[in-house]
Design a protein around this motif. Structure first.
Motif, PDB file in Angstrom:
ATOM      1  N   UNK A 113      10.128  -5.172  -3.688  1.00 16.41           N
ATOM      2  CA  UNK A 113       9.052  -5.120  -4.675  1.00 16.41           C
ATOM      3  C   UNK A 113       9.510  -5.406  -6.099  1.00 16.41           C
ATOM      4  N   UNK A 114      10.810  -5.495  -6.323  1.00 15.09           N
ATOM      5  CA  UNK A 114      11.319  -5.812  -7.657  1.00 15.09           C
ATOM      6  C   UNK A 114      12.065  -7.126  -7.556  1.00 15.09           C
ATOM      7  N   UNK A 115      11.444  -8.192  -8.031  1.00 13.26           N
ATOM      8  CA  UNK A 115      11.969  -9.539  -7.830  1.00 13.26           C
ATOM      9  C   UNK A 115      13.212  -9.826  -8.657  1.00 13.26           C
ATOM     10  N   UNK A 116      13.251  -9.305  -9.885  1.00 10.57           N
ATOM     11  CA  UNK A 116      14.333  -9.665 -10.794  1.00 10.57           C
ATOM     12  C   UNK A 116      15.438  -8.618 -10.771  1.00 10.57           C
ATOM     13  N   UNK A 123       0.600  -7.258   3.310  1.00  8.12           N
ATOM     14  CA  UNK A 123      -0.262  -6.110   3.082  1.00  8.12           C
ATOM     15  C   UNK A 123      -0.051  -5.640   1.655  1.00  8.12           C
ATOM     16  N   UNK A 124      -1.052  -4.923   1.126  1.00  9.61           N
ATOM     17  CA  UNK A 124      -1.021  -4.509  -0.273  1.00  9.61           C
ATOM     18  C   UNK A 124      -0.878  -2.995  -0.390  1.00  9.61           C
ATOM     19  N   UNK A 125      -0.347  -2.586  -1.499  1.00  3.24           N
ATOM     20  CA  UNK A 125      -0.200  -1.166  -1.769  1.00  3.24           C
ATOM     21  C   UNK A 125       0.544  -0.960  -3.070  1.00  3.24           C
ATOM     22  N   UNK A 126       0.875   0.283  -3.352  1.00  5.60           N
ATOM     23  CA  UNK A 126       1.605   0.617  -4.578  1.00  5.60           C
ATOM     24  C   UNK A 126       2.864   1.384  -4.199  1.00  5.60           C
ATOM     25  N   UNK A 127       3.987   0.968  -4.767  1.00  8.99           N
ATOM     26  CA  UNK A 127       5.234   1.682  -4.535  1.00  8.99           C
ATOM     27  C   UNK A 127       5.461   2.614  -5.721  1.00  8.99           C
ATOM     28  N   UNK A 128       5.101   3.876  -5.538  1.00  8.58           N
ATOM     29  CA  UNK A 128       5.230   4.864  -6.609  1.00  8.58           C
ATOM     30  C   UNK A 128       6.497   5.686  -6.457  1.00  8.58           C
ATOM     31  N   UNK A 129       7.395   5.277  -5.539  1.00 12.78           N
ATOM     32  CA  UNK A 129       8.553   6.104  -5.211  1.00 12.78           C
ATOM     33  C   UNK A 129       9.581   6.152  -6.329  1.00 12.78           C
ATOM     34  N   UNK A 130       9.682   5.113  -7.133  1.00  9.97           N
ATOM     35  CA  UNK A 130      10.707   5.048  -8.161  1.00  9.97           C
ATOM     36  C   UNK A 130      12.010   4.457  -7.660  1.00  9.97           C
ATOM     37  N   UNK A 131      12.097   4.162  -6.360  1.00  8.61           N
ATOM     38  CA  UNK A 131      13.304   3.569  -5.787  1.00  8.61           C
ATOM     39  C   UNK A 131      13.348   2.081  -6.114  1.00  8.61           C
ATOM     40  N   UNK A 157       1.661   5.556   3.420  1.00  4.31           N
ATOM     41  CA  UNK A 157       0.898   6.795   3.418  1.00  4.31           C
ATOM     42  C   UNK A 157      -0.286   6.533   2.497  1.00  4.31           C
ATOM     43  N   UNK A 158      -1.436   6.355   3.061  1.00  2.00           N
ATOM     44  CA  UNK A 158      -2.572   5.973   2.231  1.00  2.00           C
ATOM     45  C   UNK A 158      -2.365   4.572   1.688  1.00  2.00           C
ATOM     46  N   UNK A 159      -2.432   4.439   0.381  1.00  2.00           N
ATOM     47  CA  UNK A 159      -2.254   3.136  -0.252  1.00  2.00           C
ATOM     48  C   UNK A 159      -0.876   2.979  -0.872  1.00  2.00           C
ATOM     49  N   UNK A 160       0.083   3.822  -0.476  1.00  2.00           N
ATOM     50  CA  UNK A 160       1.375   3.814  -1.142  1.00  2.00           C
ATOM     51  C   UNK A 160       2.510   3.475  -0.180  1.00  2.00           C
ATOM     52  N   UNK A 161       3.445   2.699  -0.671  1.00  2.00           N
ATOM     53  CA  UNK A 161       4.663   2.421   0.080  1.00  2.00           C
ATOM     54  C   UNK A 161       5.650   3.555  -0.164  1.00  2.00           C
ATOM     55  N   UNK A 162       6.292   3.996   0.875  1.00  2.00           N
ATOM     56  CA  UNK A 162       7.269   5.068   0.716  1.00  2.00           C
ATOM     57  C   UNK A 162       8.567   4.703   1.417  1.00  2.00           C
ATOM     58  N   UNK A 163       9.589   4.341   0.663  1.00  2.00           N
ATOM     59  CA  UNK A 163      10.895   4.186   1.294  1.00  2.00           C
ATOM     60  C   UNK A 163      11.351   5.544   1.813  1.00  2.00           C
ATOM     61  N   UNK A 167       1.332  -0.814 -10.433  1.00  2.00           N
ATOM     62  CA  UNK A 167       0.591  -2.031 -10.108  1.00  2.00           C
ATOM     63  C   UNK A 167       0.388  -2.205  -8.608  1.00  2.00           C
ATOM     64  N   UNK A 168      -0.713  -2.846  -8.247  1.00  2.00           N
ATOM     65  CA  UNK A 168      -0.960  -3.174  -6.848  1.00  2.00           C
ATOM     66  C   UNK A 168      -0.011  -4.302  -6.461  1.00  2.00           C
ATOM     67  N   UNK A 169       0.724  -4.092  -5.360  1.00  2.00           N
ATOM     68  CA  UNK A 169       1.743  -5.051  -4.950  1.00  2.00           C
ATOM     69  C   UNK A 169       1.440  -5.611  -3.574  1.00  2.00           C
ATOM     70  N   UNK A 170       1.868  -6.833  -3.375  1.00  2.00           N
ATOM     71  CA  UNK A 170       1.675  -7.495  -2.086  1.00  2.00           C
ATOM     72  C   UNK A 170       3.037  -7.772  -1.473  1.00  2.00           C
ATOM     73  N   UNK A 171       3.192  -7.375  -0.212  1.00  2.00           N
ATOM     74  CA  UNK A 171       4.456  -7.605   0.475  1.00  2.00           C
ATOM     75  C   UNK A 171       4.234  -8.569   1.640  1.00  2.00           C
TER      76      UNK A 171
END
Length: 788
Positions: free
Chosen positions: A177-180, A164-172, A508-514, A146-150
Motif C-alpha cells: 500500500x506504500x508505493x514509494x 479490492x478496496x479498503x483502508x489500511x489503518x494499521x500503521x505498518x 475486518x470490515x473495510x480495513x486491511x489488517x496485517x 485514504x481509500x486504497x485499492x489492492x
C-alpha cells in the motif's frame, strides 16, 4: 572503520577462510590492492541527491553537515563503564557550534514546524466529529485514512487485474500500500526535508537518528579529512576541512529460498539497470525480485538522506551471474552504486564495470561444493548461522584458544576481505522476504538509546519498595545482574487473495489488517521501565525533574514460532535474542560486543553447565509500546497467514493446557456445533492482527497497573478495571471516541511518537503521552479519582 570497502569480491566458499585458502590470481590481487585504498563505498556522486545549507565556514553538500554533524577526526568518546550492552558514547561537541536541543523552545501553543500537518489533521478530525449528526456517528469515523485499492491477481479472461478496496489503518509500512520508499509518507517527508528550511531550534530533531546511532555505534571513526576517500565520496564542493560523520550500517541479506515460482531467482534475468520502460504487472507472490528491488530502493533512500552510509552483504549458496550483481549495484546510486548514465553530470567519472571500482554490494558465497545442498535446505538453519557468524565475528571462529580475560570484542578476526569485518555502527540482518525501512532503523536506535539511558540513570539508584513489589516494573542498570534487553521485531503479513484458505480473513470490515503468525496474546507480558526515555543529542536523560517517567515495553515471554520450514531452522540455529526473530534483527556495535563476550564464554565452557551459567544470559527481546508498529515488519510475499503450525510448535505454547481447556469448553457448550471450520480457524491457525496486538498490549499494561494500585482493596467480584484504565481502548464501540484520542492513536501507530520525540518528550503537551506509552498510571476512573 578499516580500509575495506563494500567491493564485490570473488565468491567466498568459506567466509572464515584464511587468505591462503583463496584463489590468488593476478586479477584478484589487483582488485584487493585497489580495494585497500577505500574504506567504504558509500557514493560515487552525491551531488544530485544532497542539499545545500551555508554555515559560517562553508557550504556542505550533505544533510548531516548542514545539520551541524560531528566533525572531529578523532571523536572517540569515552565509553561508559559497563558490564553489559548498555554502554554508549556521551554527547560530543560539534565543531560548527553546539547542536541545539529544542526542548527549551517547544511549547504547546507554539509547536515545531514538523507538527503543523498533525495539528491540521486534529482540526479536521474534530470538525468531522462535531458536524456529523450524533445518530450517524460510527466508531470507525476516527479512521480517516485514504481509500486504497489492492490488485492481487491478473485475470487473463478479462485482461485486467482483480482488486479490492479498503483502508489500511494499521500503521505498518508495507510495499503493498506504500508505493514509494522512505518508510511512509511522514518519514519520507521528514528525512528528505531541505536543511535550509529547518529552523535552527529544530535541528536536534532532524539529527536524532544520527546522534543515537553514533552514541551506540563504534568508537572507531573513519578518516574524514580533506583528501580522504570519505571526502571524495561525500565532500562535494565543501572545499577543505573535515567532513561530518554518518551512521555506518551493514545490511546482511539472506537470499536462501528466493525464486521466481519454482525457479531459483539467480537463474532468471533481472530488469535492465536504470531501465525506463513500463513493466508488466507482477503479483507480489510471483517472484522474489520485486521484494529484493524494494529493499534496495529503501536502502538507497536511507543513503540519500545524508545521515546513513550503507553496505549490503548478499549471502548466497552458490556463485550468481554478474548481471545480478550489476543490477543490485545500480539500485544503490546514493550508496555508491552505478549512477544512471542519463543523470551523470558531464565530465564526471563513472565506471560501467563493478569489477573496476568499489561497490556498496558484496556478494558472499557462504557454502562450498560439499555444503551447498545443506545451504539450500530451508530447514537446515545453515544461512541463519552464517549471518550470525558474519555479524558477530567471534574470535573462536579463527582461533580455538581464546584468552577470556584478554580478548577485545571490538576486534573482528574474520577474513578482512569481508565487509562485515569492517567497523560499523549498526548491523541489520534480514531475509529477502522482509521489508526494511528507515522507520525501522530509526525506531531501533531510539529504543536502544532509551534502554541505555535507563540503565545509566538507575545505575546507582536502588529500587524502591513499590518497584520491588509491583511485579511490573523492570529496573535496568549496568550491573551484571541487570536484564540485557535488545529491541526486537515481529513479522506481519497481509492475507493473500490467492490463498483460498484465508480469504475470509483478508479484511475486518473495510480495513486491511496485517497480522502476525509467530506470536499471539500469550507470547508476551508488559513491563514498565523507569527513565527509559532518551533526549536529543545522543543518549541523554529526558526524565530529569519528572516523576514516574519512563515507558511501557512489550516483554517477550515466549520464543517466536514460525511455520515450517523456518521453525525447524530455528531449532538448529536459535535467534540471538530470546523472543526475537531469526529473519529480521538488528544490533548496535555496543550490543554486538556484549553478545560476543557471552558467545566466547559459552564456547569456552564447552559442556560444563556450571561454567555456562556464569557467562550470563542471552539478551531478551522487547518492543516499546508507543512505537509498536515500527517493529512490525512486513513479510512482503504476504503468503504466511493461514498456514497451520507444526505440532507442539505454536504461539502460546507456554499456556497450551489453558488453550486446550478453552477449546473443550466450546465443544461442551456446543457453541460451534457443525461449524468445524470456524473452530479450526480459532484454535489451529494464528491470525494475530497488528491492531489487536496493540490493543492487547495496552490492556495488559493498564490491567497490570490497575492490580498494583488496587492491591488488597481490590473487589474480587468486580469485572474490568477499578481505578485506572486505557482512555482509548476501555470504551464501548457504540460510543464514538473523542477526536483527540483517535488522533493520538494514529500518531502512535504511524511511529510519530519516536519520529517527533523532541516534541512528545518535552512534556509540554500531555494529550498523547498515554498513546505513546509514557504514562505509568494510565487514566483515572472518575469514581476513584481521589484515591490515587
Amino acid at each position: 572503520m578499516s580500509s575495506q570497502d563494500c567491493s564485490n569480491d570473488p565468491p567466498v566458499n568459506d567466509v572464515m577462510a584464511p587468505s591462503a585458502s583463496r584463489q590468488s590470481n593476478i586479477l584478484t590481487a589487483m582488485k584487493l590492492v585497489a580495494a585497500s585504498a577505500l574504506f567504504y563505498s558509500a557514493g560515487t556522486s552525491l551531488a544530485t541527491t544532497v542539499h545545500h545549507l551555508k554555515n559560517d565556514d562553508a557550504a556542505v553538500n550533505n544533510n548531516a553537515a548542514a545539520y551541524g554533524g560531528r566533525n572531529s577526526n578523532n571523536d572517540n568518546g569515552m565509553t561508559a563503564p559497563s558490564n553489559n550492552g548498555y554502554a554508549y558514547s556521551p554527547p560530543r561537541q560539534v565543531q560548527h557550534g553546539r547542536r541545539l536541543s529544542s526542548a527549551n523552545s517547544i511549547s504547546k501553543d507554539s509547536p515545531p514546524s514538523y507538527m503543523k500537518n498533525l495539528f491540521d489533521d486534529l482540526k479536521e478530525r474534530t470538525k468531522l466529529m462535531t458536524e456529523t449528526p450524533a445518530d450517524e456517528v460510527k466508531y470507525w469515523f476516527e479512521y480517516t485514512g485514504p481509500l486504497q485499492k489492492y490488485f492481487y491477481r491478473y485475470s487473463r479472461s478479462r485482461k485486467k487485474a482483480d482488486s479490492f478496496e479498503g483502508r489500511d489503518d494499521s500503521g505498518v509500512v508495507s510495499s503493498r500500500f506504500i508505493d514509494k520508499p522512505g518508510g511512509g509518507e511522514e518519514y519520507s517527508a521528514f528525512f528528505t526535508k531541505n536543511p535550509s528550511d529547518v529552523p535552527q531550534e529544530e535541528i536536534a530533531a532532524y539529527t536524532r537518528l544520527l546522534d543515537n546511532c553514533l552514541a551506540m555505534g563504534s568508537d572507531k571513526r573513519p578518516d574524514r579529512s580533506a583528501g580522504s576517500v570519505w571526502a571524495e565520496f561525500f565532500g562535494g564542493s565543501s572545499g577543505g576541512g573535515s567532513l561530518p560523520d554518518r551512521c555506518r550500517i551493514l545490511f546482511t541479506l539472506n537470499t536462501v529460498g528466493a525464486g521466481r515460482g519454482t525457479t531459483m531467482l539467480w537463474e532468471t534475468r533481472p530488469p535492465l539497470p536504470h531501465s525506463a520502460e513500463p513493466r508488466p504487472w507482477i503479483s507480489e507472490q510471483e517472484t522474489a525480485a520485486t521484494h529484493l528491488e524494494r529493499n534496495l530502493q529503501e536502502i538507497d533512500a536511507m543513503c540519500a538522506t545524508g545521515l546513513i552510509a550503507a553496505c549490503v552483504q548478499v549471502l548466497v549458496c552458490e556463485p550468481i551471474p554478474g548481471v545480478w550483481t550489476d543490477w543490485m549495484d545500480s539500485m544503490l546510486p546514493n550508496c555508491g552504486g552505478k549512477m544512471d548514465p542519463m543523470k551523470v553530470e558531464e565530465g564526471a567519472e563513472d565506471s560501467a564495470k563493478v569489477d573496476e571500482r568499489a561497490s556498496p554490494v558484496q556478494v558472499v558465497v557462504t557454502a562450498n561444493a560439499k555444503t551447498a545442498d545443506v545451504c539450500h535446505d530451508l530447514k537446515s538453519g545453515f544461512m541463519e548461522q552464517r549471518m550470525q557468524d558474519l555479524i558477530l565475528s567471534p574470535p573462536y571462529l579463527t582461533d580455538a584458544n581464546v584468552d577470556l580475560g584478554g580478548f577485545d570484542p571490538a576486534v573482528k578476526t574474520t577474513h578482512r576481505d569481508l565487509v562485515s569485518s569492517d567497523d560499523h555502527d549498526l548491523y541489520v540482518a534480514f531475509k529477502w522476504s522482509t521489508l526494511i525501512t528507515v522507520r525501522a532503523i530509526n525506531a531501533f536506535v531510539q529504543a536502544s538509546a532509551d534502554l541505555a539511558i535507563a540503565a545509566a540513570s538507575r545505575d546507582k539508584k536502588p529500587m524502591d519498595k513499590d518497584e520491588e513489589q509491583d511485579g511490573v516494573t523492570v529496573v535496568l542498570s549496568n550491573s551484571p545482574t541487570s536484564p540485557f534487553l535488545i529491541p526486537s521485531f515481529v513479522r506481519v503479513s497481509y492475507v493473500s487473495e490467492e490463498n483460498n484458505k484465508v480469504a475470509k480473513w483478508r479484511m475486518h470490515g473495510d480495513f486491511f489488517h496485517p497480522a502476525a503468525w509467530e506470536i499471539c496474546k500469550d507470547s508476551f507480558d508488559m513491563s514498565w521501565i523507569p527513565e527509559s526515555l532518551s533526549g536529543s543529542g545522543g543518549v541523554t536523560p529526558a526524565c530529569q525533574g519528572h516523576e514516574d517517567c519512563g515507558q511501557w515495553w512489550v516483554y517477550f515471554a515466549e520464543e517466536q514460532m514460525p511455520t515450517t520450514p523456518e521453525i525447524y531452522a530455528n531449532e538448529v540455529t536459535a535467534p540471538l535474542v530470546q523472543g526475537g526473530s531469526n529473519y529480521i534483527w538488528m544490533l548496535t556495535e555496543r550490543q554486538r560486543q556484549e553478545l560476543v563476550k557471552v558467545k566466547v564464554c559459552v564456547h569456552a565452557a564447552g559442556d560444563d553447565k556450571e561454567k555456562k551459567e556464569q557467562c550470563g544470559d542471552y539478551p531478551q527481546g522487547v518492543i516499546p509500546l508507543g512505537d509498536l508498529e515500527s517493529f512490525l515488519m512486513n513479510f512482503t510475499p504476504n503468503t504466511a497467514l493461514g498456514k497451520k503450525h507444526s505440532s507442539n510448535r505454536f504461539p502460546g505454547y507456554s499456556r497450551a493446557e489453558e488453550r486446550e481447556h478453552d477449546r473443550e469448553k466450546v465443544r461442551e457448550r456446543k457453541q460451534l456445533k457443525d461449524q468445524e471450520d470456524i473452530e479450526k480457524a480459532l484454535f489451529d491457525y494464528t491470525i494475530y492482527p497488528s491492531a489487536l496486538f496493540h490493543k492487547d498490549a495496552t490492556i495488559k499494561a493498564a490491567r497490570a497497573r490497575d492490580f498494583v494500585i488496587t492491591g488488597a482493596k481490590r473487589d474480587p467480584d468486580a469485572i474490568g478495571p477499578q481505578k485506572v484504565k486505557s482512555a482509548y481502548y476501555d470504551v464501548t464501540i457504540t460510543k464514538p471516541r473523542e477526536a483527540t484520542l483517535a488522533w493520538c492513536q494514529a500518531i502512535s501507530r504511524k511511529g510519530l511518537c519516536t519520529l517527533h520525540a523532541d516534541y512528545f518528550r518535552s512534556f509540554v503537551d500531555d494529550r498523547c503521552l498515554e498513546a505513546c506509552g509514557m504514562v505509568k498510571n494510565w487514566s483515572k476512573i472518575e469514581r476513584v479519582k481521589d484515591e490515587l
